[in-house]
Scaffold this motif. Structure first.
Motif, PDB file in Angstrom:
ATOM      1  N   HIS A  66       0.839  -1.211   0.000  1.00 43.38           N
ATOM      2  CA  HIS A  66       0.000   0.000   0.000  1.00 43.38           C
ATOM      3  C   HIS A  66       0.863   1.245   0.000  1.00 43.38           C
ATOM      4  O   HIS A  66       1.995   1.243   0.495  1.00 43.38           O
ATOM      5  N   SER A  67       0.322   2.302  -0.566  1.00 38.98           N
ATOM      6  CA  SER A  67       1.074   3.560  -0.622  1.00 38.98           C
ATOM      7  C   SER A  67       1.109   4.289   0.715  1.00 38.98           C
ATOM      8  O   SER A  67       1.985   5.128   0.942  1.00 38.98           O
ATOM      9  N   ASN A  68       0.183   3.963   1.605  1.00 39.95           N
ATOM     10  CA  ASN A  68       0.111   4.614   2.914  1.00 39.95           C
ATOM     11  C   ASN A  68       0.971   3.820   3.910  1.00 39.95           C
ATOM     12  O   ASN A  68       0.778   2.623   4.099  1.00 39.95           O
ATOM     13  N   GLN A  69       1.910   4.487   4.528  1.00 40.27           N
ATOM     14  CA  GLN A  69       2.806   3.794   5.455  1.00 40.27           C
ATOM     15  C   GLN A  69       2.069   3.259   6.682  1.00 40.27           C
ATOM     16  O   GLN A  69       2.486   2.254   7.269  1.00 40.27           O
ATOM     17  N   TYR A  70       0.981   3.897   7.053  1.00 41.66           N
ATOM     18  CA  TYR A  70       0.260   3.435   8.245  1.00 41.66           C
ATOM     19  C   TYR A  70      -0.543   2.163   7.961  1.00 41.66           C
ATOM     20  O   TYR A  70      -0.713   1.314   8.826  1.00 41.66           O
ATOM     21  N   VAL A  71      -1.018   2.023   6.727  1.00 40.16           N
ATOM     22  CA  VAL A  71      -1.662   0.772   6.336  1.00 40.16           C
ATOM     23  C   VAL A  71      -0.617  -0.356   6.300  1.00 40.16           C
ATOM     24  O   VAL A  71      -0.871  -1.478   6.756  1.00 40.16           O
ATOM     25  N   GLN A  72       0.548  -0.045   5.748  1.00 42.73           N
ATOM     26  CA  GLN A  72       1.632  -1.030   5.766  1.00 42.73           C
ATOM     27  C   GLN A  72       1.999  -1.427   7.199  1.00 42.73           C
ATOM     28  O   GLN A  72       2.253  -2.594   7.495  1.00 42.73           O
ATOM     29  N   SER A  73       1.992  -0.438   8.069  1.00 42.61           N
ATOM     30  CA  SER A  73       2.333  -0.714   9.467  1.00 42.61           C
ATOM     31  C   SER A  73       1.319  -1.650  10.111  1.00 42.61           C
ATOM     32  O   SER A  73       1.684  -2.559  10.870  1.00 42.61           O
ATOM     33  N   LEU A  74       0.019  -1.453   9.804  1.00 41.18           N
ATOM     34  CA  LEU A  74      -1.010  -2.343  10.350  1.00 41.18           C
ATOM     35  C   LEU A  74      -0.789  -3.780   9.900  1.00 41.18           C
ATOM     36  O   LEU A  74      -0.898  -4.721  10.696  1.00 41.18           O
ATOM     37  N   ALA A  75      -0.487  -3.959   8.623  1.00 46.06           N
ATOM     38  CA  ALA A  75      -0.258  -5.311   8.093  1.00 46.06           C
ATOM     39  C   ALA A  75       0.980  -5.943   8.736  1.00 46.06           C
ATOM     40  O   ALA A  75       0.979  -7.133   9.087  1.00 46.06           O
ATOM     41  N   LEU A  76       2.052  -5.153   8.902  1.00 44.51           N
ATOM     42  CA  LEU A  76       3.279  -5.679   9.511  1.00 44.51           C
ATOM     43  C   LEU A  76       3.053  -6.101  10.962  1.00 44.51           C
ATOM     44  O   LEU A  76       3.508  -7.154  11.396  1.00 44.51           O
ATOM     45  N   CYS A  77       2.338  -5.269  11.710  1.00 48.89           N
ATOM     46  CA  CYS A  77       2.087  -5.587  13.124  1.00 48.89           C
ATOM     47  C   CYS A  77       1.230  -6.841  13.268  1.00 48.89           C
ATOM     48  O   CYS A  77       1.472  -7.674  14.156  1.00 48.89           O
ATOM     49  N   THR A  78       0.244  -6.986  12.406  1.00 47.07           N
ATOM     50  CA  THR A  78      -0.630  -8.156  12.485  1.00 47.07           C
ATOM     51  C   THR A  78       0.133  -9.427  12.137  1.00 47.07           C
ATOM     52  O   THR A  78       0.002 -10.460  12.804  1.00 47.07           O
ATOM     53  N   LEU A  79       0.939  -9.380  11.079  1.00 49.04           N
ATOM     54  CA  LEU A  79       1.727 -10.549  10.707  1.00 49.04           C
ATOM     55  C   LEU A  79       2.719 -10.909  11.813  1.00 49.04           C
ATOM     56  O   LEU A  79       2.927 -12.094  12.113  1.00 49.04           O
ATOM     57  N   ALA A  80       3.323  -9.917  12.446  1.00 50.81           N
ATOM     58  CA  ALA A  80       4.278 -10.176  13.523  1.00 50.81           C
ATOM     59  C   ALA A  80       3.600 -10.722  14.765  1.00 50.81           C
ATOM     60  O   ALA A  80       4.247 -11.393  15.584  1.00 50.81           O
ATOM     61  N   CYS A  81       2.301 -10.461  14.902  1.00 53.51           N
ATOM     62  CA  CYS A  81       1.591 -10.887  16.110  1.00 53.51           C
ATOM     63  C   CYS A  81       1.020 -12.294  15.983  1.00 53.51           C
ATOM     64  O   CYS A  81       1.162 -13.101  16.908  1.00 53.51           O
ATOM     65  N   MET A  82       0.385 -12.607  14.869  1.00 55.46           N
ATOM     66  CA  MET A  82      -0.328 -13.877  14.778  1.00 55.46           C
ATOM     67  C   MET A  82      -0.072 -14.635  13.467  1.00 55.46           C
ATOM     68  O   MET A  82      -0.822 -15.539  13.114  1.00 55.46           O
ATOM     69  N   GLY A  83       0.988 -14.294  12.757  1.00 50.26           N
ATOM     70  CA  GLY A  83       1.266 -14.971  11.493  1.00 50.26           C
ATOM     71  C   GLY A  83       1.666 -16.421  11.697  1.00 50.26           C
ATOM     72  O   GLY A  83       2.545 -16.732  12.494  1.00 50.26           O
ATOM     73  N   SER A  84       1.021 -17.320  10.968  1.00 44.77           N
ATOM     74  CA  SER A  84       1.357 -18.740  11.041  1.00 44.77           C
ATOM     75  C   SER A  84       2.580 -19.027  10.181  1.00 44.77           C
ATOM     76  O   SER A  84       3.067 -18.173   9.436  1.00 44.77           O
ATOM     77  N   ALA A  85       3.077 -20.262  10.249  1.00 43.98           N
ATOM     78  CA  ALA A  85       4.248 -20.633   9.460  1.00 43.98           C
ATOM     79  C   ALA A  85       3.964 -20.524   7.969  1.00 43.98           C
ATOM     80  O   ALA A  85       4.820 -20.083   7.186  1.00 43.98           O
ATOM     81  N   GLU A  86       2.737 -20.915   7.543  1.00 39.78           N
ATOM     82  CA  GLU A  86       2.381 -20.821   6.130  1.00 39.78           C
ATOM     83  C   GLU A  86       2.335 -19.374   5.666  1.00 39.78           C
ATOM     84  O   GLU A  86       2.838 -19.036   4.580  1.00 39.78           O
ATOM     85  N   MET A  87       1.751 -18.497   6.498  1.00 45.00           N
ATOM     86  CA  MET A  87       1.694 -17.076   6.146  1.00 45.00           C
ATOM     87  C   MET A  87       3.102 -16.490   6.068  1.00 45.00           C
ATOM     88  O   MET A  87       3.398 -15.670   5.192  1.00 45.00           O
ATOM     89  N   CYS A  88       3.979 -16.902   6.990  1.00 42.77           N
ATOM     90  CA  CYS A  88       5.339 -16.364   6.997  1.00 42.77           C
ATOM     91  C   CYS A  88       6.091 -16.757   5.732  1.00 42.77           C
ATOM     92  O   CYS A  88       6.832 -15.947   5.155  1.00 42.77           O
ATOM     93  N   ARG A  89       5.916 -18.013   5.304  1.00 45.74           N
ATOM     94  CA  ARG A  89       6.598 -18.447   4.077  1.00 45.74           C
ATOM     95  C   ARG A  89       6.086 -17.665   2.864  1.00 45.74           C
ATOM     96  O   ARG A  89       6.864 -17.298   1.969  1.00 45.74           O
ATOM     97  N   ASP A  90       4.785 -17.413   2.834  1.00 46.40           N
ATOM     98  CA  ASP A  90       4.206 -16.716   1.681  1.00 46.40           C
ATOM     99  C   ASP A  90       4.602 -15.248   1.640  1.00 46.40           C
ATOM    100  O   ASP A  90       4.787 -14.673   0.546  1.00 46.40           O
ATOM    101  N   LEU A  91       4.746 -14.617   2.794  1.00 42.83           N
ATOM    102  CA  LEU A  91       4.946 -13.164   2.852  1.00 42.83           C
ATOM    103  C   LEU A  91       6.382 -12.764   3.156  1.00 42.83           C
ATOM    104  O   LEU A  91       6.684 -11.571   3.239  1.00 42.83           O
ATOM    105  N   ALA A  92       7.290 -13.729   3.344  1.00 41.92           N
ATOM    106  CA  ALA A  92       8.677 -13.395   3.675  1.00 41.92           C
ATOM    107  C   ALA A  92       9.346 -12.524   2.614  1.00 41.92           C
ATOM    108  O   ALA A  92      10.063 -11.566   2.958  1.00 41.92           O
ATOM    109  N   PRO A  93       9.174 -12.786   1.300  1.00 44.85           N
ATOM    110  CA  PRO A  93       9.785 -11.893   0.300  1.00 44.85           C
ATOM    111  C   PRO A  93       9.321 -10.443   0.423  1.00 44.85           C
ATOM    112  O   PRO A  93      10.113  -9.513   0.200  1.00 44.85           O
ATOM    113  N   GLU A  94       8.051 -10.237   0.768  1.00 48.70           N
ATOM    114  CA  GLU A  94       7.553  -8.879   0.946  1.00 48.70           C
ATOM    115  C   GLU A  94       8.232  -8.187   2.122  1.00 48.70           C
ATOM    116  O   GLU A  94       8.549  -6.992   2.065  1.00 48.70           O
TER     117      GLU A  94
END
Length: 710
Positions: free
Chosen positions: A113-141
Motif C-alpha cells: 500500500h502507498s500509505n505507510q500506516y496501512v503497511q504498518s497495520l499489516a506488519l504488526c498483524t503478521l508479527a503478532c499472529m502470522g502462522s508458518a504458512e503465512m510467513c513463508r508466503d509473505l517473507a519476500p515482501e
C-alpha cells in the motif's frame, strides 16, 4: 439496550451492574444486537460494533462470532475500518484457526500500500499472529520492506522478520544481508530492530553467527556513540542515552564474543568504558551495568575486566533496592566457581545480606555464603552461619559443613546434600568433629530430612571415629555400638523419613558392619527387614546387602582390616609393597584384628622384614626398610573362635619375597566351609625398576582339622 448505544455507554452499563448475573444480562443483550447488525449487508457502524465486541472479549466473554467480521473489515478500503479489523484479528484470531488464512491476501496487498500506516497495520498483524504458512508466503515482501527508504516501515519490518525467523528458521538466510545493512542507519528505532533481528539470527544458526562476528567493530562504534553522546531529549532516560538500545547491543555483543577471543578483544575497551562511565545511582544505569557485567563474564575478557565486573556486583549488594541485591547474588552464584577469589572479596557484604528482611534475599545470600566456604575461612564462616541460625525463621534454617547444615524444610535444592558431603570429605581434619556434631543433631531432631541424610552418611563413613570417643574440637560423646544402631534404626522406622533418607540410613547401617563386630547379627536383622519393603529402591538395596552378607560372610572378619588406613599401610609395607613413606607409620589395629607383635624384633609390626630402626625418620626423610636377615619371626595376625592366622616372610633374593600364611584350628572339633584367599596386585619393587607379579593362591578346604600353610 438500543443497538446504537456507543461504546462508552456500554462500558458504563457494564460497570454499574451490581451482580455478575446482571452483568451477563447486559453483555448478552448487547452481543445479540451486535450479531444482528453483523448480518446486515450494508452496515455503516461495523467498526463501532467490532470495538464493542473486543471490549466484551477482554472481559472474558465469548466473541468468536466476530472473526469473519474482522476478515471483512481488513479488506475494506477505509483506514478506520482496517485499523479496527486488524486489531480484532490480532485479538480474536490465531494461527490454529482457518480464518487466519483468509487474511493472507489482504495482508499481502496492504504490505504494498502507498500509505505507510496501512503497511504498518499489516506488519504488526503478521508479527503478532502470522502462522508458518503465512510467513513463508509473505517473507519476500518483508525482505523488500527491510530495504525501503522509510525508517518507520523498516523498523516495523525488522520486528516482523524476527517473528518469521522464530516461526520458520530456514528463512533466516533471507534476511541476513538486509539486517547487516540496517546497522548503518541513524534512526534508533531501526537500529533497535536490526540488533534484535541479528540476535535472533545468531542464536539460531552457528554459520550466521560466524558471519556477523565481523560486525563487532560497527556495534562497538554505535555503543560508544551512545555512551559519549550528550543530552538528547528524544532518547534520554534519566540521564542515559537510549538505555534500551544499549541493553540490546550488549546482549548481542555477549553472543558474538562467546568462545571467540578475537571478538572479545575488540569489545574489551568498550565494556570497560561502559562499566566506568555509566551512572549507577539510577535504576536505568544499573540495568545497563548489569548487562555489561553479564557480557564481561560470558566472553573471553581480560582478568582485570572480570574483577571490575565482580566489583560492580559487589556495589549492587549495597543498593537499597532488594531486587538489585537479589540479581547481584544470583550472578555471583553463577561465577563463584570460576572467579572464586574475586567473589571472596565481597564475603563480608554477602554475609551481611543474611540479615535482610526479605526471605528471597536471605535464601540467595545463604546459598552464596555456603559456596564461599573454604578450608581457610571455614571457622569464621561457621560462626556467622551459627549466628544466622539463632535468629532465622524455621523455613530458612540453615546448617552448613562441619556440623552446621541448612535445611529449609522441603525446599532444599537437590544438589545441596551431595555438595555438602563433598565438602565434608575434603576437610579431613574435621571428620571427627563433624561426625560428633551431626550425631548429636540426629538425636535431637530427625524432621529435617537433608540434615538427617548427611548425618547418616557421616556416621556410616566415620563411625569408627564416633565410637572411639576422642575429639579435640568438641566434647566427645561416649557412644556405644548399640547407641549408633539405635539412632539409625530410629531414622529407618520414623514416619517423617522419606525413602531417600531411609536409603541413606540403610547404607550407613551396612557400612558399619565392617566397623562393628559384636553387633553384626543385629545389622543383618535390620537389613533383612527391608528385603520386602514396598519401596522398590529400599527393597533392592536390602536384597543386595543381604546377598553380600551371604556370599562374602566368610570374609567379614578381614574386611575390618581395610577399614583402617594405617593398618592397610602396615600390611602393604609388611609385604614389601611400599618402598617408602612420607611419614612414619604407627601400628593401629582395626577393631577385631589381633596383632601380636611380641615376637617381632623391636616389637614393631613394620620390623617384620627385619632390621628396622626403632627411631622414626626425620621430617622429609624417605622411610625405607634395610634387611639384615633373610627370615623374620612369625606374627599372629588373627585369632578368634579357634582359628589362628600367622604370617611370616622370607627374603629369597633382591626381587623375590616369600610370604607364608598359616591357618590352624585349636578347637577339638573340625571346622567346615573354610576358605582362604590371598591376592596381591602387580607392583614396582623398591629394590628394582622392573614390574614383578606376585603369585596368587587360593586354598579351599571343606573341613579344617590341621594346620594349613600357603
Amino acid at each position: 439496550m438500543s443497538p446504537s448505544v456507543p461504546l462508552q455507554e456500554m462500558i458504563r452499563a457494564i460497570r454499574s451492574a451490581r451482580t455478575q448475573c446482571e452483568e451477563r444480562g447486559v453483555i448478552q443483550r448487547e452481543c445479540a444486537a451486535i450479531r444482528a447488525q453483523f448480518r446486515q449487508v450494508d452496515n455503516g457502524a461495523r467498526s463501532h460494533n467490532l470495538a464493542k465486541l473486543l471490549y466484551v472479549h477482554m472481559l472474558g466473554y465469548p466473541a468468536h462470532f466476530g472473526q469473519m467480521e474482522c476478515v471483512r473489515m481488513i479488506a475494506s478500503p477505509r483506514y478506520s475500518e482496517k485499523r479496527v479489523g486488524y486489531l480484532g484479528a490480532m485479538m480474536l484470531l490465531d494461527e490454529k484457526q482457518d480464518a487466519s488464512l483468509l487474511i493472507t491476501n489482504s495482508i499481502k496487498n496492504d504490505l504494498s500500500h502507498s500509505n505507510q500506516y496501512v503497511q504498518s497495520l499489516a506488519l504488526c498483524t503478521l508479527a503478532c499472529m502470522g502462522s508458518a504458512e503465512m510467513c513463508r508466503d509473505l517473507a519476500p515482501e518483508i525482505d523488500r520492506l527491510l530495504r525501503a527508504s522509510n525508517s518507520y516501515i523498516k523498523k516495523k519490518a525488522a520486528l516482523c522478520a524476527v517473528h518469521i525467523v522464530r516461526k520458520v528458521q530456514d528463512l533466516g538466510e533471507l534476511f541476513a544481508p538486509a539486517a547487516r545493512s540496517l546497522l548503518s542507519e541513524k534512526n534508533h528505532g531501526v537500529l533497535h530492530g536490526a540488533v534484535v533481528l541479528i540476535t535472533e539470527l545468531c542464536e539460531r544458526n552457528p554459520e550466521t553467527l560466524e558471519r556477523f562476528r565481523k560486525t563487532v567493530p560497527d556495534l562497538v562504534q554505535i555503543m560508544k556513540g551512545l555512551v559519549i553522546s550528550g543530552y538528547s531529549p528524544e532518547h534520554d532516560v534519566a540521564g542515559i542515552s537510549d538505555p534500551f538500545l544499549q541493553v540490546r547491543i550488549l546482549r548481542l555483543l555477549r553472543i558474538l564474543g562467546r568462545n571467540n577471543e578475537a571478538a572479545s578483544d575488540a569489545m574489551n575497551d568498550l565494556l570497560a568504558q561502559v562499566a566506568t562511565n555509566t551512572d549507577s545511582t539510577k535504576t536505568v544505569g544499573n540495568a545497563v551495568l548489569y548487562e555489561t557485567v553479564l557480557t564481561v563474564l560470558d566472553i573471553k575478557s581480560e582478568s582485570g575486566l572480570r574483577v571490575l565486573a565482580v566489583n560492580i556486583l559487589g556495589r549492587f549488594l549495597l543498593n537499597n533496592d532488594r531486587n538489585i541485591r537479589y540479581i547481584a547474588m544470583t550472578s555471583l552464584q553463577r561465577i563463584v566457581g570460576t572467579d572464586h577469589n574475586a567473589v571472596q572479596r565481597h564475603r563480608g557484604t554477602i554475609v551481611d545480606c543474611l540479615k535482610d528482611q526479605d526471605a528471597s534475599v536471605k535464601r540467595r545470600a545463604l546459598e552464596l555464603s555456603l559456596a564461599l566456604v573454604s578450608a581457610s575461612n571455614i571457622r569464621s564462616m561457621m560462626k556467622e552461619l551459627l549466628l544466622f541460625l539463632s535468629s532465622c525463621p524455621p523455613e530458612l534454617r540453615a546448617q552448613a559443613a562441619s556440623g552446621i547444615f541448612y535445611a529449609a524444610g522441603g525446599d532444599v535444592r537437590d544438589e545441596t546434600v551431595p555438595n555438602l558431603i563433598q565438602l565434608i570429605t575434603n576437610a579431613s581434619e574435621l571428620h571427627c568433629y563433624t561426625v560428633h556434631k551431626l550425631y548429636r543433631a540426629l538425636l535431637n531432631d530427625i524432621s529435617q530430612q537433608s540434615l538427617v541424610q548427611v548425618a547418616c552418611w557421616c556416621i556410616g563413613e566415620y563411625g569408627d571415629l564416633l565410637l572411639r570417643g576422642e575429639c579435640q574440637e568438641t566434647e566427645p560423646a561416649q557412644v556405644t555400638e548399640d547407641d549408633v544402631l539405635d539412632a539409625l534404626e530410629t531414622v529407618l522406622q520414623s514416619h517423617m523419613s522419606s525413602p531417600a533418607t531411609r536409603g541413606f540410613a540403610l547404607t550407613a547401617t551396612m557400612k558399619l558392619s565392617t566397623r562393628i563386630l559384636d553387633n553384626v547379627d543385629r545389622i543383618r536383622s535390620i537389613v533383612s527387614i527391608y528385603g520386602s519393603c514396598i519401596d522398590v529402591e529400599l527393597q533392592q538395596r536390602a536384597v543386595e546387602y543381604n546377598a553380600l552378607f551371604r556370599k562374602y560372610d566368610h570374609m567379614s572378619p578381614y574386611t575390618s582390616i581395610l577399614s583402617d588406613k594405617n593398618t592397610c599401610l602396615q600390611v602393604c609395607d609388611l609385604l614389601g609393597l611400599l618402598g617408602g613413606s612420607e611419614e612414619p607409620l604407627q601400628p593401629s589395629p582395626a577393631p577385631g584384628l589381633s596383632l601380636n607383635t611380641a615376637s617381632t624384633a623391636g616389637g614393631d609390626l613394620l620390623d617384620l622384614l627385619g632390621g628396622l630402626e626403632p627411631t622414626p625418620p626425620a621430617p622429609g626423610q624417605i622411610y625405607t626398610n634395610t634387611h639384615t636377615s633373610h627370615t623374620t619371626p612369625t606374627v599372629t595376625v588373627y585369632e578368634k573362635d579357634g582359628v589362628t592366622l600367622t604370617l611370616s616372610c622370607e627374603k629369597q633374593s633382591d626381587s623375590v619375597l616369600t610370604v607364608t600364611l598359616t591357618a590352624s584350628n585349636s578347637t577339638d572339633s573340625d571346622m567346615s566351609s573354610f576358605t582362604l584367599q590371598a591376592a596381591v596386585p602387580k607392583v614396582c619393587l623398591s629394590t628394582s625398576n622392573a614390574k614383578e607379579a606376585f603369585s596368587v593362591r587360593t586354598c579351599t578346604y571343606s573341613r579344617l582339622c590341621k594346620t594349613v600353610s600357603v
